[in-house]
Design a protein around this motif. Structure first.
Motif, short mmCIF file in Angstrom:
data_model
loop_
_atom_site.label_atom_id
_atom_site.label_comp_id
_atom_site.label_asym_id
_atom_site.label_seq_id
_atom_site.Cartn_x
_atom_site.Cartn_y
_atom_site.Cartn_z
N ILE A 86 -4.04 -6.82 22.54
CA ILE A 86 -3.87 -7.76 23.65
C ILE A 86 -5.14 -7.82 24.48
O ILE A 86 -5.58 -8.88 24.92
N GLY A 87 -5.78 -6.67 24.70
CA GLY A 87 -7.03 -6.64 25.44
C GLY A 87 -8.12 -7.45 24.77
O GLY A 87 -8.89 -8.13 25.44
N ARG A 88 -8.18 -7.37 23.45
CA ARG A 88 -9.19 -8.16 22.73
C ARG A 88 -8.92 -9.66 22.87
O ARG A 88 -9.84 -10.45 23.04
N ILE A 89 -7.66 -10.03 22.82
CA ILE A 89 -7.29 -11.44 23.02
C ILE A 89 -7.69 -11.88 24.43
O ILE A 89 -8.24 -12.98 24.62
N GLN A 90 -7.45 -11.03 25.43
CA GLN A 90 -7.83 -11.37 26.80
C GLN A 90 -9.34 -11.49 26.95
O GLN A 90 -9.84 -12.37 27.66
N ALA A 91 -10.10 -10.62 26.28
CA ALA A 91 -11.56 -10.71 26.33
C ALA A 91 -12.03 -12.03 25.74
O ALA A 91 -12.92 -12.69 26.29
N LEU A 92 -11.45 -12.43 24.62
CA LEU A 92 -11.80 -13.71 24.03
C LEU A 92 -11.40 -14.87 24.94
O LEU A 92 -12.12 -15.85 25.05
N ALA A 93 -10.26 -14.74 25.60
CA ALA A 93 -9.81 -15.80 26.51
C ALA A 93 -10.80 -15.97 27.67
O ALA A 93 -11.12 -17.10 28.06
N ARG A 94 -11.30 -14.85 28.22
CA ARG A 94 -12.29 -14.95 29.31
C ARG A 94 -13.57 -15.62 28.81
O ARG A 94 -14.16 -16.44 29.51
N ALA A 95 -13.99 -15.28 27.61
CA ALA A 95 -15.18 -15.92 27.04
C ALA A 95 -14.93 -17.40 26.80
O ALA A 95 -15.80 -18.23 27.08
N HIS A 96 -13.75 -17.74 26.32
CA HIS A 96 -13.41 -19.15 26.11
C HIS A 96 -13.43 -19.91 27.44
O HIS A 96 -13.90 -21.05 27.49
N ASP A 97 -12.92 -19.29 28.51
CA ASP A 97 -12.95 -19.94 29.82
C ASP A 97 -14.38 -20.27 30.23
O ASP A 97 -14.66 -21.37 30.70
N GLN A 98 -15.28 -19.32 30.03
CA GLN A 98 -16.68 -19.56 30.38
C GLN A 98 -17.27 -20.68 29.52
O GLN A 98 -18.00 -21.53 30.01
N LEU A 99 -16.94 -20.69 28.23
CA LEU A 99 -17.45 -21.73 27.34
C LEU A 99 -16.89 -23.10 27.70
O LEU A 99 -17.60 -24.10 27.64
N LEU A 100 -15.63 -23.15 28.11
CA LEU A 100 -15.04 -24.42 28.52
C LEU A 100 -15.75 -25.00 29.75
O LEU A 100 -15.91 -26.21 29.87
N GLU A 101 -16.19 -24.12 30.65
CA GLU A 101 -16.91 -24.57 31.84
C GLU A 101 -18.23 -25.24 31.49
O GLU A 101 -18.76 -26.02 32.27
N THR A 102 -18.79 -24.95 30.33
CA THR A 102 -20.07 -25.54 29.92
C THR A 102 -19.87 -26.54 28.77
O THR A 102 -20.81 -26.82 28.03
N ASP A 103 -18.66 -27.04 28.63
CA ASP A 103 -18.34 -27.96 27.53
C ASP A 103 -18.68 -27.36 26.18
O ASP A 103 -19.20 -28.02 25.28
N TRP A 104 -18.42 -26.05 26.06
CA TRP A 104 -18.59 -25.32 24.81
C TRP A 104 -20.06 -25.32 24.35
O TRP A 104 -20.36 -25.28 23.17
N GLN A 105 -20.98 -25.34 25.31
CA GLN A 105 -22.40 -25.32 24.99
C GLN A 105 -23.01 -23.93 25.02
O GLN A 105 -23.86 -23.61 24.20
N SER A 106 -22.61 -23.11 26.00
CA SER A 106 -23.22 -21.79 26.11
C SER A 106 -22.37 -20.87 26.96
O SER A 106 -21.48 -21.31 27.69
N ALA A 107 -22.66 -19.59 26.84
CA ALA A 107 -22.08 -18.56 27.70
C ALA A 107 -23.26 -17.83 28.32
O ALA A 107 -24.38 -17.93 27.85
N ASP A 108 -23.02 -17.12 29.39
CA ASP A 108 -24.09 -16.38 30.04
C ASP A 108 -23.80 -14.89 29.95
O ASP A 108 -22.71 -14.43 30.30
N LEU A 109 -24.78 -14.14 29.48
CA LEU A 109 -24.63 -12.70 29.30
C LEU A 109 -24.26 -12.00 30.60
O LEU A 109 -23.36 -11.16 30.64
N ALA A 110 -24.92 -12.35 31.70
CA ALA A 110 -24.64 -11.71 32.98
C ALA A 110 -23.18 -11.91 33.39
O ALA A 110 -22.52 -10.97 33.85
N ILE A 111 -22.67 -13.11 33.22
CA ILE A 111 -21.29 -13.39 33.60
C ILE A 111 -20.32 -12.64 32.69
O ILE A 111 -19.32 -12.08 33.16
N LEU A 112 -20.61 -12.58 31.38
CA LEU A 112 -19.73 -11.84 30.47
C LEU A 112 -19.64 -10.37 30.85
O LEU A 112 -18.55 -9.80 30.90
N VAL A 113 -20.78 -9.74 31.12
CA VAL A 113 -20.78 -8.32 31.49
C VAL A 113 -20.01 -8.11 32.78
O VAL A 113 -19.12 -7.26 32.88
N LYS A 114 -20.35 -8.90 33.79
CA LYS A 114 -19.73 -8.70 35.10
C LYS A 114 -18.24 -9.01 35.08
O LYS A 114 -17.45 -8.30 35.72
N THR A 115 -17.82 -10.01 34.34
CA THR A 115 -16.39 -10.32 34.22
C THR A 115 -15.64 -9.17 33.55
O THR A 115 -14.55 -8.80 33.97
#
Length: 161
Positions: A5-34
């Motif tokens: 479940i934790g892995r699914i939640q981690a992917l969901a947080r990453a998906h949220d970040q990707l959705l904010e950029t129209d699936w163009q990019s994620a940011d390393l700093a935001i992933l670590v801090k989140t």
């Protein structure tokens, strides 16, 4: 079950970040801090995690979200995050490897419970190494020293999928 479940939640947080950029990019700093917000207050994050904003491809963002979740989960169960005295430091920067830009991410735990086993084992270690190799096209070195886990992850900075 909880780890899955934790892995699914981690992917969901990453998906949220990707959705904010129209699936163009994620940011390393935001992933670590989140990831670390589950263990630290917002005003403590900059003391624990330090590095520049660094754009990642969607594939890299999803892969790194899994790796960070695995490292944090293990730290909270067995390592530095399992005790009040433990410390964690996560840093990242850009480096050159064979003339190409790469990310170097360091995860360093200390002052947690004493480590008696010299080499990390198990599914989590395999997951980290495989995701790093296949999703990030990089490498992961894990060292479970007596003072705590150190993980060094290096992967190329991609400009597209």
């Amino acid at each position: 079950r909880d780890r899955f479940i934790g892995r699914i939640q981690a992917l969901a947080r990453a998906h949220d970040q990707l959705l904010e950029t129209d699936w163009q990019s994620a940011d390393l700093a935001i992933l670590v801090k989140t990831t670390l917000l589950a263990y630290y207050r917002d005003d403590e994050i900059d003391r624990v995690a330090d590095g520049p904003p660094m754009p990642l491809t969607p594939r890299q963002g999803l892969g790194l979200a899994l790796i960070l979740h695995e490292l944090a989960t293990n730290a909270s169960k067995y390592g530095a995050l399992s005790t009040d005295d433990g410390t964690l430091r996560v840093t990242w920067d850009e480096m050159q490897v064979d003339g190409r830009p790469h990310v170097r991410l360091s995860w360093r735990e200390s002052d947690g419970p004493p480590v008696t086993d010299g080499a990390p084992k198990g599914f989590g270690t395999k997951l980290i190494k495989r995701v790093c190799a296949y999703e990030l096209e990089g490498s992961a070195e894990l060292d479970l020293a007596p003072e705590g886990l150190t993980a060094e992850i290096v992967f190329p900075i991609s400009k597209g999928e």
